[in-house]
Structure formats: structure tokens, C-alpha cells
Design an enzyme around this catalytic site. Sequence first.
Site, PDB file in Angstrom:
ATOM      1  N   SER A  13       1.362  -1.204   0.080  1.00  0.00           N
ATOM      2  CA  SER A  13      -0.433  -0.666   0.170  1.00  0.00           C
ATOM      3  C   SER A  13       0.838   1.080   0.313  1.00  0.00           C
ATOM      4  O   SER A  13       2.259   1.400   0.600  1.00  0.00           O
ATOM      5  CB  SER A  13      -0.572   0.275   1.535  1.00  0.00           C
ATOM      6  N   HIS A  45      -3.286   0.222  -4.996  1.00  0.00           N
ATOM      7  CA  HIS A  45      -2.980  -1.482  -5.801  1.00  0.00           C
ATOM      8  C   HIS A  45      -2.637  -1.749  -7.582  1.00  0.00           C
ATOM      9  O   HIS A  45      -4.581  -1.480  -7.374  1.00  0.00           O
ATOM     10  CB  HIS A  45      -3.240  -2.800  -4.339  1.00  0.00           C
ATOM     11  N   HIS A  71      -4.842  -9.992  -1.610  1.00  0.00           N
ATOM     12  CA  HIS A  71      -4.651 -10.123   0.601  1.00  0.00           C
ATOM     13  C   HIS A  71      -6.368 -11.066   0.622  1.00  0.00           C
ATOM     14  O   HIS A  71      -7.401 -10.755   0.004  1.00  0.00           O
ATOM     15  CB  HIS A  71      -5.304  -8.970   2.136  1.00  0.00           C
ATOM     16  N   TYR A 104      -7.754 -10.637   3.407  1.00  0.00           N
ATOM     17  CA  TYR A 104      -9.346 -10.362   3.496  1.00  0.00           C
ATOM     18  C   TYR A 104      -9.841  -9.155   2.440  1.00  0.00           C
ATOM     19  O   TYR A 104     -11.333  -8.703   3.081  1.00  0.00           O
ATOM     20  CB  TYR A 104      -9.125  -8.480   4.502  1.00  0.00           C
ATOM     21  N   GLU A 105      -9.691  -9.521   1.310  1.00  0.00           N
ATOM     22  CA  GLU A 105     -10.627  -8.836   0.772  1.00  0.00           C
ATOM     23  C   GLU A 105     -11.434 -10.396  -0.216  1.00  0.00           C
ATOM     24  O   GLU A 105     -12.548 -10.958  -1.433  1.00  0.00           O
ATOM     25  CB  GLU A 105      -9.601  -8.641  -0.841  1.00  0.00           C
ATOM     26  N   ALA A 113       2.492  -1.933   4.608  1.00  0.00           N
ATOM     27  CA  ALA A 113       2.876  -0.762   5.207  1.00  0.00           C
ATOM     28  C   ALA A 113       2.222  -1.509   6.439  1.00  0.00           C
ATOM     29  O   ALA A 113       1.545  -2.942   6.116  1.00  0.00           O
ATOM     30  CB  ALA A 113       1.698  -0.067   4.454  1.00  0.00           C
ATOM     31  N   MET A 134      -1.888  -7.011   6.864  1.00  0.00           N
ATOM     32  CA  MET A 134      -2.439  -7.819   6.767  1.00  0.00           C
ATOM     33  C   MET A 134      -1.988  -8.579   6.091  1.00  0.00           C
ATOM     34  O   MET A 134      -2.733  -8.725   4.482  1.00  0.00           O
ATOM     35  CB  MET A 134      -3.699  -6.838   6.815  1.00  0.00           C
ATOM     36  N   SER A 135      -0.754  -8.824   5.496  1.00  0.00           N
ATOM     37  CA  SER A 135       0.060  -9.313   4.279  1.00  0.00           C
ATOM     38  C   SER A 135       1.091  -9.906   4.871  1.00  0.00           C
ATOM     39  O   SER A 135       1.647 -10.110   5.864  1.00  0.00           O
ATOM     40  CB  SER A 135       0.110  -8.293   3.480  1.00  0.00           C
ATOM     41  N   ASN A 190       1.641   4.061  11.677  1.00  0.00           N
ATOM     42  CA  ASN A 190       1.357   4.738  12.355  1.00  0.00           C
ATOM     43  C   ASN A 190       2.013   3.545  13.612  1.00  0.00           C
ATOM     44  O   ASN A 190       2.383   2.680  13.023  1.00  0.00           O
ATOM     45  CB  ASN A 190      -0.389   4.352  11.771  1.00  0.00           C
ATOM     46  N   HIS A 223      -6.549   4.484   6.451  1.00  0.00           N
ATOM     47  CA  HIS A 223      -6.325   4.363   5.686  1.00  0.00           C
ATOM     48  C   HIS A 223      -5.635   4.980   4.286  1.00  0.00           C
ATOM     49  O   HIS A 223      -4.733   5.046   4.428  1.00  0.00           O
ATOM     50  CB  HIS A 223      -6.750   3.065   5.330  1.00  0.00           C
TER      51      HIS A 223
HETATM   52  N1  HPA Z   1      -2.394  -2.495  11.446  1.00  0.00           N
HETATM   53  C1  HPA Z   1      -2.449  -3.249  10.816  1.00  0.00           C
HETATM   54  N2  HPA Z   1      -2.137  -3.305   9.235  1.00  0.00           N
HETATM   55  C2  HPA Z   1      -1.222  -1.971   8.892  1.00  0.00           C
HETATM   56  C3  HPA Z   1      -1.275  -1.209  10.094  1.00  0.00           C
HETATM   57  C4  HPA Z   1      -1.857  -1.363  11.478  1.00  0.00           C
HETATM   58  O1  HPA Z   1      -1.611  -0.672  12.557  1.00  0.00           O
HETATM   59  N3  HPA Z   1      -0.725   0.037   9.873  1.00  0.00           N
HETATM   60  C5  HPA Z   1      -0.942  -0.536   8.067  1.00  0.00           C
HETATM   61  N4  HPA Z   1      -1.479  -0.870   7.932  1.00  0.00           N
END
Ligand code: HPA
Length: 243
Positions: free
Chosen positions: A8, A38, A60, A62-63, A90, A182-183, A206, A218
Amino acid sequence: MTGLVLGSGLDGLVERVEVAETVSFADAGLPVSTVPGHQGCFVLGKLGGTDIVVMRGRVHLYEGHSAQAVTAGVRWMAEQGVDSLVLTNAAGSLREDLHPGSWMILNDHLNLTGTSPLEGGPRFIDMTGAYDPAWRSEFMAVCEARKLALGEGVYAGLRGPQYETAAEVRMLRTMGADAVGMSTVLETIQARALGLRVLGLSCLTNFGAGMPGAELDHGDVVATAGKAAEAMIGALEAWASGS
Ligand code: HPA
């Protein structure tokens, strides 16, 4: 040949590639990602004079995709002759000393997705040193020479798509995770099963939920990754050109 998967907000990394050919995910038989930011294609070309295949975007869990679908890109790149794979993502930082906008090199992972691309075989592969220690040292030296601050740590891979609760972040920190996303973990498992060496890089966008200064959005994640991408482009190019 080297493969590079862009997470991302990190699509800008592709700008330095001398493009020879583009192959859409659909043409490569992959499911198409639905996440903004993406792109959904492979770019074959050269980076720093070295042959490279760039995977722009990924799919992913989650999709709604299976572990098999999520890792189809890794198998496709291996078929094209990729033997070294750079996985970028990310991620949220779980350590106060790893600030948003900085990078972390993965030295290990926690696969907390509850699944594996190897269900059905091959089984029982050794995941020790999955993130190639020698390649990691080499890349850290490149970053150090360029004065690019690079943390090092363990990446926890969760299914998402919601960000974690503050309690989950506390659990992950206790478990020894330094970043969460998440990847990546399933791709690493697939790559190791195929004998590829792996380098993992997290762009920390973050702090994890509930940590001081945590802001989870996001749009901000993509924007922060976009800004941090610039420094990493240079390091990857320098590594590829052998300097
Ligand atoms: N958690 C999960 N996935 C992420 C985060 C997070 O804080 N930041 C960017 N991708």
C-alpha cells in the site's frame, strides 16, 4: 532474477524501473485486487541494471481470497525465474522507538492469519531464517551507507481488514511483535517452499492502536507510505546496482 512486491502506498518504487513489459494480474491468472492504491500488474524490466519483476499491488485474505490466491503472484514470479524476492508492506509500529515514516527490515514473522498456502502440500518446511540473514546484513549495510534509518524486527501478519484493537496491540507486543500488518507472511511461506530467498521491508505508517500518537486511517497510511517510499527506492536501486 529479483522480484519486488509493492505494498500500500509504495507504488512509487516502480518509477525507477526501466520497463520492458507489463503483464496484468488477469493475464497472469491472478485475482485482481480491489484495494485503492494496489495496481494489479507485473512490470518486467531493469532496476540499477539488474533484471527485476515488480508486482504492483497484491491480493489479500481480507478481500475474501484464499491463501492459494494470495500467493499466486509468488508462484508466477518463481516461474519467470525469480529466485530472490523483496516483499514490502505498510505496517503499524508496535515499538515507541520505530516512528511512522520510517522503515523496518523483517528478521522474522508471526503468521497469525490462521491459514497457510501450503495446506495440501508441501508440508513441514523449515521456516528458520526465512528472511535470509546474509541478504538482510547486506541490505542493512546499503541502507547504513546511505544514512537511511532502518529498524529491525518481527512482523505479525493478521487477516484484517479491521485494524487491531488496543488489547490486540498489547497482546502482539507481549508476543514479541515489532510491527503489524495484513500481508507478507503467506507470501514468505510460499517463497520459502519454492526455495526463494526473501527480504522483507515494512514501511511503518502509524503506531499501533492504543499506543500514544496512534492514528489509524487508511488514507493517512497510504500517504505516509508514499512519502517514505522515496528513500527506499534509492536504497533498492543501490542494492540492485551492487553499490
Ligand atoms: N495494523 C495493521 N495493518 C496496518 C497498520 C496497522 O496498524 N498500518 C498499516 N497497515
